[in-house]
Motif scaffolding. Structure first.
Motif, mmCIF file in Angstrom:
data_model
loop_
_atom_site.group_PDB
_atom_site.id
_atom_site.type_symbol
_atom_site.label_atom_id
_atom_site.label_comp_id
_atom_site.label_asym_id
_atom_site.label_seq_id
_atom_site.Cartn_x
_atom_site.Cartn_y
_atom_site.Cartn_z
ATOM 1 N N ARG A 140 0.999 -1.203 0.272
ATOM 2 C CA ARG A 140 0.052 0.671 0.122
ATOM 3 C C ARG A 140 0.933 1.266 0.299
ATOM 4 O O ARG A 140 0.456 1.937 -0.335
ATOM 5 C CB ARG A 140 -0.690 -0.361 1.285
ATOM 6 N N ARG A 143 1.090 2.819 -3.571
ATOM 7 C CA ARG A 143 0.184 2.831 -4.837
ATOM 8 C C ARG A 143 0.287 4.224 -5.658
ATOM 9 O O ARG A 143 1.035 5.129 -5.248
ATOM 10 C CB ARG A 143 -1.193 3.825 -3.484
ATOM 11 N N ASN A 163 -2.787 -5.627 -7.221
ATOM 12 C CA ASN A 163 -3.347 -4.021 -8.211
ATOM 13 C C ASN A 163 -4.879 -4.311 -8.487
ATOM 14 O O ASN A 163 -5.481 -3.409 -8.369
ATOM 15 C CB ASN A 163 -2.365 -4.363 -9.103
ATOM 16 N N GLU A 166 -7.489 -4.763 -5.485
ATOM 17 C CA GLU A 166 -6.844 -3.548 -4.116
ATOM 18 C C GLU A 166 -6.843 -2.124 -5.286
ATOM 19 O O GLU A 166 -7.279 -1.086 -4.655
ATOM 20 C CB GLU A 166 -6.594 -3.668 -3.245
ATOM 21 N N LEU A 168 -4.513 -0.652 -6.821
ATOM 22 C CA LEU A 168 -3.270 -0.177 -6.039
ATOM 23 C C LEU A 168 -2.771 0.941 -7.147
ATOM 24 O O LEU A 168 -2.112 1.111 -6.496
ATOM 25 C CB LEU A 168 -2.637 -0.704 -5.190
#
Length: 297
Positions: A140, A143, A163, A166, A168
């Motif tokens: 995270r 990101r 990826n 979530e 990201l």
């Protein structure tokens, strides 16, 4: 796919059955056994100063080859060593171009549909390597940033999956091999490099000044390694497993492990000082070829 091997004593004398398999028949007829190796995956499979493949995985495969020579009475058996990459290793095993792939290949359920694996020969975890000043502790923290890994690996597959799941916003950069992926980090094109923990540490150990980089504490995935084999030849798998189980039962595997992970290794005398994990100790006590990561946690 067999998971836990239930009877260690009863699978050791397998040579009569193995002799009927296509691999042993071909090896006997041609006088050649073909071993795939990775050129730059220290300490598992890499080239020494004389450009000869050496390493932990290579030594395990050489023990198998020695047993084949002895049992088939072929002291002059030719060993053909073929360099493979993360992109070529799986197809070459599936197409029968290799008798054994002796590198750093993770056994997972998807791959097991196309090839077989020996019992597990090592257990590692994937982590992130980054520059200390960037303060990267987890995915995270990356990101919207570029992240590197190696083409054809479970690590890059995981990056694509997480990826998407979530959202990201990674920009995923793929190196053709681990050193190239690491170079993406070193030159600032990537903010982190995701790969198996022991490989990250081995690449850092080869730098003249490894300060300034750090490996994340958080494990992203668990990766059981095995020797890659044809899925169409269970007899040869039995043979390979019997040799490995012999090393586990005798305790010789501990000396082999110390030689490559807890001692100076050629050609630079690097010592990774990496004690054997509890997960791999459990495998030695109860050999398994399961691809299920939960089994190794």
């Amino acid at each position: 796919m067999r998971f836990l091997l239930p009877c260690l004593l009863c699978i050791l004398p397998l040579w009569a059955a193995a002799a009927d398999g296509p691999s042993i028949s071909r090896i006997r007829d041609t006088g050649v056994i073909v071993m795939g190796y990775r050129p730059a995956s220290l300490p598992f499979s890499y080239l020494d100063a004389n450009l000869k493949p050496i390493g932990y995985s290579i030594e395990l495969c050489e023990r198998v080859i020695a047993a084949v020579k002895r049992e088939l009475k072929l002291p002059e058996l030719e060993v053909k060593r073929v360099a493979v990459s993360s992109a070529t290793r799986l197809p070459m095993v599936a197409n029968g171009m290799l008798d054994m792939e002796c590198g750093i290949t993770t056994n997972n359920a998807e791959r097991a549909r196309n090839q077989a694996f020996s019992i597990t020969t090592f257990v590692t975890e994937t982590k992130l390597l980054s520059r200390s000043v960037d303060g990267i502790r987890s995915l995270r923290d990356l990101r919207g940033k570029p992240v590197a890994s190696t083409i054809g690996t479970t690590s890059i597959q995981y990056l694509h999956s997480i990826n998407e799941q979530e959202d990201l916003g990674f920009r995923i950069l793929a190196g053709l091999d681990d050193p190239e992926a690491f170079h993406l980090l070193r030159t600032g094109r990537a903010r982190a490099f995701m790969m198996d923990d022991v490989l990250l540490r081995s690449m850092l150990a080869q730098l003249p000044s490894p300060q300034g980089y750090e490996v994340s504490e958080q494990a992203l995935t668990v990766e059981p390694y095995g020797i890659g084999l044809s899925r169409h030849d269970p007899a040869f798998k039995q043979l390979v497993d019997s040799v490995l189980i012999g090393l586990y039962r005798s305790g010789e595997i501990f000396a082999i492990y110390r030689r490559w992970f807890e001692s100076p290794i050629p050609p630079l005398g690097i010592n990774l000082q990496l004690p054997m994990s509890a997960a791999f100790k459990r495998v030695i006590a109860q050999p398994t070829d399961t691809p299920d990561p939960a089994h190794y946690r």
